[in-house]
Design a protein around this motif. Structure first.
Motif, PDB file in Angstrom:
ATOM      1  N   GLY A  80      -3.695  70.457  10.340  1.00 41.54           N
ATOM      2  CA  GLY A  80      -4.710  70.119  11.328  1.00 41.54           C
ATOM      3  C   GLY A  80      -5.220  68.718  11.067  1.00 41.54           C
ATOM      4  N   VAL A  82      -8.527  66.162  12.108  1.00 47.67           N
ATOM      5  CA  VAL A  82      -9.806  65.899  12.760  1.00 47.67           C
ATOM      6  C   VAL A  82      -9.996  64.387  12.830  1.00 47.67           C
ATOM      7  CG1 VAL A  82     -12.307  66.104  12.596  1.00 47.67           C
ATOM      8  CG2 VAL A  82     -10.856  68.068  12.031  1.00 47.67           C
ATOM      9  N   GLU A  87     -10.003  57.830  20.243  1.00 47.12           N
ATOM     10  CA  GLU A  87      -8.963  58.668  20.816  1.00 47.12           C
ATOM     11  C   GLU A  87      -7.618  58.286  20.196  1.00 47.12           C
ATOM     12  OE1 GLU A  87      -9.174  61.177  22.896  1.00 47.12           O
ATOM     13  OE2 GLU A  87     -11.326  61.038  23.291  1.00 47.12           O
ATOM     14  N   GLN A  96      -2.013  69.572  14.676  1.00 46.53           N
ATOM     15  CA  GLN A  96      -2.968  70.110  15.639  1.00 46.53           C
ATOM     16  C   GLN A  96      -4.208  69.206  15.580  1.00 46.53           C
ATOM     17  OE1 GLN A  96      -3.567  74.398  15.487  1.00 46.53           O
ATOM     18  NE2 GLN A  96      -1.706  74.620  14.242  1.00 46.53           N
ATOM     19  N   ARG A  98      -7.882  67.571  16.711  1.00 49.40           N
ATOM     20  CA  ARG A  98      -9.199  67.777  17.306  1.00 49.40           C
ATOM     21  C   ARG A  98      -9.973  66.459  17.202  1.00 49.40           C
ATOM     22  NH1 ARG A  98      -7.014  71.444  18.967  1.00 49.40           N
ATOM     23  NH2 ARG A  98      -7.594  73.648  19.086  1.00 49.40           N
ATOM     24  N   VAL A 100     -13.537  64.452  17.712  1.00 50.16           N
ATOM     25  CA  VAL A 100     -14.981  64.723  17.767  1.00 50.16           C
ATOM     26  C   VAL A 100     -15.741  63.406  17.771  1.00 50.16           C
ATOM     27  CG1 VAL A 100     -14.629  66.890  16.498  1.00 50.16           C
ATOM     28  CG2 VAL A 100     -15.286  64.824  15.253  1.00 50.16           C
ATOM     29  N   SER A 118     -18.650  70.569  16.480  1.00 50.40           N
ATOM     30  CA  SER A 118     -17.237  70.459  16.864  1.00 50.40           C
ATOM     31  C   SER A 118     -16.326  70.496  15.644  1.00 50.40           C
ATOM     32  CB  SER A 118     -17.006  69.165  17.653  1.00 50.40           C
ATOM     33  OG  SER A 118     -17.682  69.204  18.892  1.00 50.40           O
ATOM     34  N   GLU A 121     -16.095  74.085  14.722  1.00 52.36           N
ATOM     35  CA  GLU A 121     -15.224  74.777  15.681  1.00 52.36           C
ATOM     36  C   GLU A 121     -13.756  74.493  15.374  1.00 52.36           C
ATOM     37  OE1 GLU A 121     -14.263  74.822  20.484  1.00 52.36           O
ATOM     38  OE2 GLU A 121     -16.018  73.746  19.729  1.00 52.36           O
ATOM     39  N   ALA A 122     -13.445  73.236  15.049  1.00 47.82           N
ATOM     40  CA  ALA A 122     -12.077  72.877  14.681  1.00 47.82           C
ATOM     41  C   ALA A 122     -11.634  73.633  13.433  1.00 47.82           C
ATOM     42  CB  ALA A 122     -11.977  71.372  14.440  1.00 47.82           C
ATOM     43  N   HIS A 125     -10.719  77.097  14.283  1.00 51.81           N
ATOM     44  CA  HIS A 125      -9.417  77.123  14.964  1.00 51.81           C
ATOM     45  C   HIS A 125      -8.272  76.961  13.963  1.00 51.81           C
ATOM     46  CE1 HIS A 125      -6.310  76.361  17.972  1.00 51.81           C
ATOM     47  NE2 HIS A 125      -5.946  75.317  17.228  1.00 51.81           N
TER      48      HIS A 125
END
Length: 673
Positions: A80, A82, A87, A96, A98, A100, A118, A121-122, A125
């Motif tokens: 994952g 973050v 962007e 994956q 995410r 924030v 957030s 939340e990530a 997930h």
């Protein structure tokens, strides 16, 4: 006695060396073919050859190609990512993602508050779906607070390793730093599994010494640090080869050429240290910010494929195949088949050479019945392309081989420079008769005698190595980002080495530093290269295991770069990997930075497995002249380096500390050529 076991897992061979670091004496050395699908088994076979001396080892140092191969092949764990403050608008390794709110400005002030909800939340997930997590926040190298806060949140929920971008590099470049963080996360479970397998294999033969790993700059790190930051081992093998060359020859200034089975690596050594890549290591098309020795890798080695192009011109590489001399040594039937092909002038495929064989390496997924038939036929042992075509009743040019080769299901064996050396009597490792038959087959197709073909192959090797070395030196001298795409570099190199094409310009070039050759085939190819470049050459007696030697002679090195900038309110801001802090007085900022940085790098070196740590500090002020006689300091750059010997050694290596991963050591057995 400070005895170390050095292990290098190269693309073709895995080498093991037992070395007394204090005296520089090699006590034993061994080799095994590298099985890329099972590196631990390759390590075990190589170490068995030196087991008696290896049992004395205080520590094991591993130089590995695992991270490099995994990145190049696109392998890795599910991870994952973050991202805060920007962007992602460019390609990333699989992850994956995410995005924030958060991140910072160039002065280290928060651009927005970190979106804690957030991040949580990530984390929920990712839980159970990933094996590691990477965090990259915008301008974290100016202020790491958001990355550190997100790390604590993610670790508490996911219970998997979490690594921040600023922990891997302090260089600017959000894109490269994010790629570095993702690749690092993808590699964590892979390198952890390798280290566990290697330790288990060593324990099985009675070696329970702690394991250290060579990083891309040649320094050593203990296994716990290695598996949390495996990205730092991207160019582990090439870095080890440079340290090994310096150790074995005692060279201060030289150009190291490591001629391997699959590739040849070129690096410049100045004052006994490899130069470092200013931009960071680039592997598999991904530019990272990994601190690494500045290496140029050439797709040319002892196991390079000798083939003909569509115009029937001789080519060597870049594809790697198994030498036919080795194949016949391992499988006696290959020699009989080569003799049959030699007597059959009719058979002539266009997509393979007449003497090529195919070997089943592993069972893999097949896409159609044709591939399944190939795999089934090879289960009985290696077959020539001719024999495989006959067995399957198919034209040899129509056999479905490409995907099976690309995926490592089958391995091609063919004529290589290693076979040429066997034919010429310069190498006696495997089956010379097989090389002779293969040379006769290829020479007939080329319309020349085998002796002429042999000299043409050696000439092609020397041409390519000489050209690549000159291009690297030109590129370094002109600070070119990539001399491969420099037409002027190509033109000057071609004119200096090849037939003269320019009527009004006479181009000649001479290296001012000697070549240092390592790798088993170095003695065969590099003397001619040195002659072309007008320089001397040193090839040490243990050149064939220089990488494994380099693995064990490195030191533990930790570095930190800190920056102090003037602020808009007349004060000063300290940017460091650990915090951002404001000061009114420059001297106070400097003192605090040096004190904190010294403490942190010393702790880092100790954590990485060092003892006897020495810290050096370099301070550079960025001054601007004013209209008056005074000057204004706009900022201060502080570089802090800690160097120590692996703590399991009770005797340090002679010499002073080496910034790039090793202390200067007494030379080994030098053999000038």
């Amino acid at each position: 006695m400070a005895v170390g076991l050095g292990i290098d897992t190269g693309g073709t061979y895995t080498d093991a060396v037992v070395l007394d670091r204090a005296s520089g004496q090699i006590l034993a050395k061994g080799k095994a073919l590298t099985d890329r699908s099972n590196l631990a088994r390759s390590v075990l076979e190589a170490v068995r050859a030196v087991r008696e001396e290896a049992l004395k080892a205080d520590v094991v140092a591993l130089s590995t190609t695992l991270a490099t191969n995994a990145v190049v092949e696109g392998r890795g764990a599910d991870v994952g990512l973050v991202v805060a403050g920007a962007e992602i608008e460019w390609p990333l390794p699989p992850a994956q993602v995410r995005v924030v709110d958060g991140g910072h400005r160039i002065n280290g002030e928060a651009a927005a508050e970190l979106d804690v909800a957030s991040v949580q939340e990530a984390a929920r997930h990712f839980q159970g779906r990933v094996e590691a997590v990477a965090i990259s926040t915008y301008l974290s190298v100016r202020n790491p607070e958001h990355e550190l806060e997100a790390k604590a949140l993610l670790e508490a929920i996911t219970r998997v390793p979490v690594v921040c971008g600023h922990e891997l590099t302090t260089a600017l470049g959000f894109r490269e730093r994010t790629v570095t963080a993702v690749l690092n996360a993808r590699l964590i479970p892979i390198i952890k599994e390798l280290l566990a397998a290697v330790k288990g294999a060593l324990a099985d033969i009675g070696i329970k010494a702690p394991v250290m790993v060579v990083r891309s700059d040649g320094s050593l790190v203990d296994e716990a640090e290695a598996w949390m930051r495996p990205i730092q081992t991207l160019l582990s093998g090439p870095a080890a080869s440079v340290l090994g060359a310096v150790f074995l020859t005692g060279v201060d200034n030289g150009l190291v050429v490591d001629v391997g089975g699959t590739t040849s690596d070129v690096a410049v050594v100045l004052e006994g240290r490899p130069t470092l890549n200013r931009e960071g290591a680039s592997v598999g098309g991904w530019r990272t910010r990994v601190r690494a020795a500045d290496m140029t890798t050439i797709g040319l080695g002892g196991d390079s494929y000798i083939w003909r192009d569509r115009d029937h011109n001789l080519r060597v590489g870049p594809k790697r195949v198994a030498p036919l001399s080795w194949l016949a040594y391992e499988h006696s039937g290959a020699l009989k088949e080569l003799k049959l092909i030699r007597e059959d002038p009719v058979f002539g495929p266009t997509r393979s050479e007449m003497q090529d064989f195919l070997i089943l390496i592993r069972d893999g997924a097949v896409q159609d019945g044709g591939e399944a038939d190939v795999v089934s036929a090879l289960r009985g042992g290696p077959l020539s392309v001719r024999a495989l075509g006959k067995a399957l009743q198919r034209d040899a040019d129509l056999l479905p081989l490409d995907r099976l080769e690309a995926n490592g299901v089958i391995l091609r064996a063919g004529l290589t420079p290693t076979d040429v050396l066997h034919y010429l009597g310069r190498l006696d490792a495997w089956n010379r008769d097989a090389s002779g038959s293969a040379m006769a087959i290829m020479a007939r197709r080329m319309g020349v005698e085998p002796d002429v073909l042999a000299q043409d192959v050696l000439q092609a090797m020397e041409d390519r190595l000489s050209s690549e070395i000159l291009r690297k030196v030109i590129g370094d001298g002109l600070n070119l980002e990539d001399p491969v795409y420099c037409p002027v570099c190509h033109g000057l190199t071609r004119e200096a080495l090849g037939p003269k094409r320019m009527d009004l310009l006479d181009v000649s070039m001479r290296l001012k530093i000697p070549l240092v050759g390592v790798g088993a085939p170095a003695h065969a190819y590099l003397p001619g290269v040195a002659g072309r470049l007008g320089t001397g050459i040193m090839v040490p007696g243990d050149a064939d295991v220089a990488n494994a030697v380099g693995a064990i002679v490195g030191n533990v090195v930790e570095t930190a770069d800190l920056l102090i900038h003037s602020s808009s309110d007349g004060g000063y801001i300290l940017f460091s990997p650990w915090l951002r802090q404001e000061f009114d007085i420059l001297d106070e900022a400097r003192s605090f930075a040096i004190e904190m940085g010294t403490k942190r790098v010393r702790e880092g070196a100790l954590r990485a497995g060092a003892s006897g740590v020495e810290v050096s500090v370099k301070v550079r002020d960025c001054m601007v002249a004013m209209a008056t006689e005074n000057s204004l300091c706009l900022g201060t750059e502080i570089s802090i380096t800690a160097v120590g010997t692996p703590k399991w050694f009770d005797t340090p290596v002679d010499g002073g500390p080496d910034h790039a991963g090793g202390e200067r050591v007494s030379p080994g057995n030098r053999v000038p050529v």
